[in-house]
Motif scaffolding. Sequence first.
Motif, short mmCIF file in Angstrom:
data_model
loop_
_atom_site.label_atom_id
_atom_site.label_comp_id
_atom_site.label_asym_id
_atom_site.label_seq_id
_atom_site.Cartn_x
_atom_site.Cartn_y
_atom_site.Cartn_z
N ILE A 255 -58.24 -44.32 19.67
CA ILE A 255 -56.83 -43.82 20.17
C ILE A 255 -55.70 -44.37 19.23
O ILE A 255 -55.68 -45.59 19.04
N THR A 256 -54.76 -43.70 19.17
CA THR A 256 -53.38 -44.22 18.26
C THR A 256 -52.41 -44.03 19.51
O THR A 256 -51.38 -44.76 19.06
N ARG A 257 -52.20 -43.48 20.46
CA ARG A 257 -51.03 -43.35 21.40
C ARG A 257 -51.50 -42.79 22.48
O ARG A 257 -52.36 -41.58 22.55
N THR A 258 -50.99 -43.31 23.69
CA THR A 258 -51.11 -42.73 25.07
C THR A 258 -49.51 -42.52 25.69
O THR A 258 -48.66 -43.20 25.50
N LEU A 259 -49.57 -41.35 26.55
CA LEU A 259 -48.61 -41.12 27.31
C LEU A 259 -48.96 -41.10 28.68
O LEU A 259 -50.09 -39.92 29.10
N THR A 260 -48.61 -42.05 29.78
CA THR A 260 -49.23 -41.79 31.08
C THR A 260 -48.16 -41.29 31.95
O THR A 260 -47.06 -41.39 32.10
N CYS A 261 -48.72 -40.23 32.80
CA CYS A 261 -47.90 -39.38 33.63
C CYS A 261 -48.27 -39.43 35.12
O CYS A 261 -49.37 -38.54 35.15
N PRO A 262 -47.64 -40.24 35.89
CA PRO A 262 -48.18 -40.25 37.36
C PRO A 262 -47.97 -39.09 38.03
O PRO A 262 -46.99 -38.41 37.71
N VAL A 263 -48.71 -38.74 38.87
CA VAL A 263 -48.61 -37.57 39.84
C VAL A 263 -47.84 -37.62 40.85
O VAL A 263 -47.81 -38.97 41.58
N VAL A 264 -46.84 -36.78 41.09
CA VAL A 264 -46.03 -37.09 42.26
C VAL A 264 -46.01 -36.11 43.04
O VAL A 264 -46.33 -34.82 42.85
N HIS A 265 -45.95 -36.23 44.57
CA HIS A 265 -46.29 -35.24 45.63
C HIS A 265 -44.75 -34.78 46.03
O HIS A 265 -44.29 -35.80 46.90
N ILE A 266 -44.25 -33.67 45.83
CA ILE A 266 -42.86 -33.35 46.07
C ILE A 266 -42.83 -32.57 47.53
O ILE A 266 -43.62 -31.64 47.55
#
Length: 78
Positions: free
Chosen positions: A67-78
């Motif tokens: 792995i060279t890079r990660t981007l974490t995107c939390p799920v939101v419940h709108i």
Amino acid sequence: MVVQAYILIQTDVGKSESVAAAASATKGVTLAEGVTGPYDVIVRAEARNIDELGKMVVAKVQAIEGITRTLTCPVVHI
């Protein structure tokens, strides 16, 4: 309620398959698939809270070789 997130992963060339396999074996990961585009692997993960999710990403997922890079995107419940 659990916290869910998508983790977008960039890998070294030729490492996406092994990274996806290692990620899928990680506790808290519910799905790991290789994809095309700017990211090589997308992971769906869940944890009891945002702190536990962050610890899992830093201590387990980012430690996977290739792995060279990660981007974490939390799920939101709108």
